[in-house]
Design an enzyme around this catalytic site. Structure first.
Site, mmCIF file in Angstrom:
data_model
loop_
_atom_site.group_PDB
_atom_site.id
_atom_site.type_symbol
_atom_site.label_atom_id
_atom_site.label_comp_id
_atom_site.label_asym_id
_atom_site.label_seq_id
_atom_site.Cartn_x
_atom_site.Cartn_y
_atom_site.Cartn_z
ATOM 1 N N GLU A 110 1.087 -1.335 0.026
ATOM 2 C CA GLU A 110 0.236 -0.131 -0.265
ATOM 3 C C GLU A 110 1.084 1.370 0.132
ATOM 4 O O GLU A 110 0.578 1.836 -0.716
ATOM 5 C CB GLU A 110 -1.181 -0.294 1.069
ATOM 6 C CG GLU A 110 -1.835 1.051 1.656
ATOM 7 C CD GLU A 110 -3.158 0.868 3.009
ATOM 8 O OE1 GLU A 110 -2.796 0.380 3.358
ATOM 9 O OE2 GLU A 110 -3.026 2.109 3.312
ATOM 10 N N TYR A 134 -22.348 9.256 6.040
ATOM 11 C CA TYR A 134 -21.456 10.332 5.610
ATOM 12 C C TYR A 134 -21.585 11.859 5.598
ATOM 13 O O TYR A 134 -22.068 12.440 6.331
ATOM 14 C CB TYR A 134 -20.383 9.522 4.364
ATOM 15 C CG TYR A 134 -19.501 10.765 3.869
ATOM 16 C CD1 TYR A 134 -18.111 11.254 5.107
ATOM 17 C CD2 TYR A 134 -18.555 11.506 3.458
ATOM 18 C CE1 TYR A 134 -17.082 11.820 5.627
ATOM 19 C CE2 TYR A 134 -17.370 12.129 2.589
ATOM 20 C CZ TYR A 134 -17.106 12.535 3.806
ATOM 21 O OH TYR A 134 -15.617 12.993 3.988
HETATM 22 P P1 ATP Z 1 -8.133 2.869 4.911
HETATM 23 O O1 ATP Z 1 -6.123 3.893 3.832
HETATM 24 O O2 ATP Z 1 -6.963 3.997 5.638
HETATM 25 O O3 ATP Z 1 -6.833 2.023 4.789
HETATM 26 P P2 ATP Z 1 -9.746 4.257 3.023
HETATM 27 O O4 ATP Z 1 -8.749 3.990 2.036
HETATM 28 O O5 ATP Z 1 -11.017 3.766 2.744
HETATM 29 O O6 ATP Z 1 -8.928 3.615 4.583
HETATM 30 P P3 ATP Z 1 -10.228 6.965 2.267
HETATM 31 O O7 ATP Z 1 -11.005 6.094 1.300
HETATM 32 O O8 ATP Z 1 -9.116 7.662 1.888
HETATM 33 O O9 ATP Z 1 -10.076 5.356 3.614
HETATM 34 O O10 ATP Z 1 -11.156 7.286 3.210
HETATM 35 C C1 ATP Z 1 -12.217 6.935 4.083
HETATM 36 C C2 ATP Z 1 -12.684 7.972 4.633
HETATM 37 O O11 ATP Z 1 -13.363 9.217 3.820
HETATM 38 C C3 ATP Z 1 -14.045 7.861 5.653
HETATM 39 O O12 ATP Z 1 -13.752 7.762 7.214
HETATM 40 C C4 ATP Z 1 -14.580 8.335 5.999
HETATM 41 O O13 ATP Z 1 -14.307 10.309 5.974
HETATM 42 C C5 ATP Z 1 -14.750 9.700 3.631
HETATM 43 N N1 ATP Z 1 -15.435 9.335 3.333
HETATM 44 C C6 ATP Z 1 -15.470 10.140 2.026
HETATM 45 N N2 ATP Z 1 -16.670 9.720 1.334
HETATM 46 C C7 ATP Z 1 -17.470 8.750 2.156
HETATM 47 C C8 ATP Z 1 -18.596 8.191 2.044
HETATM 48 N N3 ATP Z 1 -18.901 8.236 0.133
HETATM 49 N N4 ATP Z 1 -18.937 7.037 2.385
HETATM 50 C C9 ATP Z 1 -17.843 7.276 3.366
HETATM 51 N N5 ATP Z 1 -16.937 7.653 4.197
HETATM 52 C C10 ATP Z 1 -16.881 8.669 3.777
HETATM 53 MG MG MG Z 2 -6.429 4.436 1.913
#
Ligand code: ATP
Ligand code: MG
Length: 272
Positions: free
Chosen positions: A71, A137
């Site tokens: 990652e 969200y």
């Molecule tokens: P990690 O890298 O920690 O494993 P991830 O890659 O899934 O998690 P991101 O996609 O960068 O993380 O961000 C997730 C965050 O984005 C959520 O915790 C929330 O605060 C926000 N977010 C933005 N759009 C949405 C959505 N449609 N649904 C849920 N969360 C959302």
């Molecule tokens: Mg991520």
């Protein structure tokens, strides 16, 4: 055709090339099967490279041979495609505010993960659910945008009450430190705190903690520029604002990158 896929704790980000056109797309990580079905249908023969904590789980659902990459490597490779040229040249800090937060120093071809914090977008959503019962969200962020942080947060000048404080009186002395005994979430009347105000303070707390960590880490590595990415900034103006102003306030230079949350997916796509 080809696709890079970053399956994170909350969202699956896909960067793919189909018929010579590059596109981006997202799915929910709690519905990995939807992402797998879409990939099988849309890109039946394309090579796929996966990354992120849920990458292996998604690969199993796709059910064909796929590549895998770490990652942090993927994120740090992908961000280079998205940075404005002015930023590309010198070393900078990269903060990926996803479900949790991961912090890296990027210097030319070298990148180093220097830390992180469990405070991130997942914290905002989780605390918001507990405090207000709002689950979605968009609803959480919309409510927070109407709130006032002045209700729950204690500033240095509140403690010093008119005396000259030893540090900037506008700094937050204590997130949620103004909440009085017996306070509950309610209409905002009679000593209760409105959900809007509570959520504004939740987002402020996460933003300030992340910004503070980053500014200290940047200083320790002799850089000023902090590049912020992650879906946590999507549609979340209050978070962006808290992180931006606190980073500046503390002497850093914040940058927010359009589509930055697709860095991992783009890094994985580059690998193919
Ligand atoms: P990690 O890298 O920690 O494993 P991830 O890659 O899934 O998690 P991101 O996609 O960068 O993380 O961000 C997730 C965050 O984005 C959520 O915790 C929330 O605060 C926000 N977010 C933005 N759009 C949405 C959505 N449609 N649904 C849920 N969360 C959302
Ligand atoms: Mg991520």
């Amino acid at each position: 055709d080809a696709a890079g896929i970053d399956a994170g704790g909350t969202l699956v980000k896909i960067a793919y090339v189909k018929d010579g056109v590059r596109r981006l797309r997202k799915f929910r990580s709690d519905r990995l099967a939807e992402a797998a079905d879409w990939l099988r249908k849309e890109l039946p023969d394309a090579p796929l490279c996966l990354t992120g904590g849920k990458g292996a789980k998604l690969a199993a659902l796709i059910g064909r041979e796929t590549d895998m990459m770490p990652e942090f490597e993927a994120t740090c490779a992908g961000i280079r495609l998205l940075l404005p040229p002015a930023l590309g040249g010198s070393a900078f800090l990269l903060a990926n505010v996803g479900t949790g937060t991961s912090v890296h120093v990027i210097d030319g071809e070298r990148n180093l993960r220097i830390g992180g914090t469990g405070l991130g977008g997942g914290t905002i959503v989780g605390l918001a659910r507990l405090l207000t019962g709002l689950d979605k969200y968009e609803a959480i962020v919309a409510a927070a945008a109407k709130g006032d942080r002045g209700t729950a947060d204690l500033k240095v000048r509140h403690i010093y009450e008119g005396l000259e404080p030893p540090i900037d009186g506008d700094l937050t002395a204590s997130n949620f430190g103004r909440v009085l005994p017996g306070a509950v979430i309610g209409s905002g009347e009679d000593g209760s705190i409105s959900r809007e105000d509570a959520l504004a303070s939740v987002i402020g707390m996460v933003g300030e903690a992340v910004a503070t960590l980053c500014v200290h880490a940047a200083a320790a590595h002799g850089v000023k520029t902090v590049v912020y990415i992650g879906s946590s900034f999507n549609g979340n103006a209050p978070l962006r604002q808290a992180v931006e102003s606190y980073t500046r306030f503390r002497g850093g230079e914040p940058h927010f990158v359009e589509n930055g949350e697709f860095s991992g997916a783009l890094g994985a796509l580059l690998r193919l």
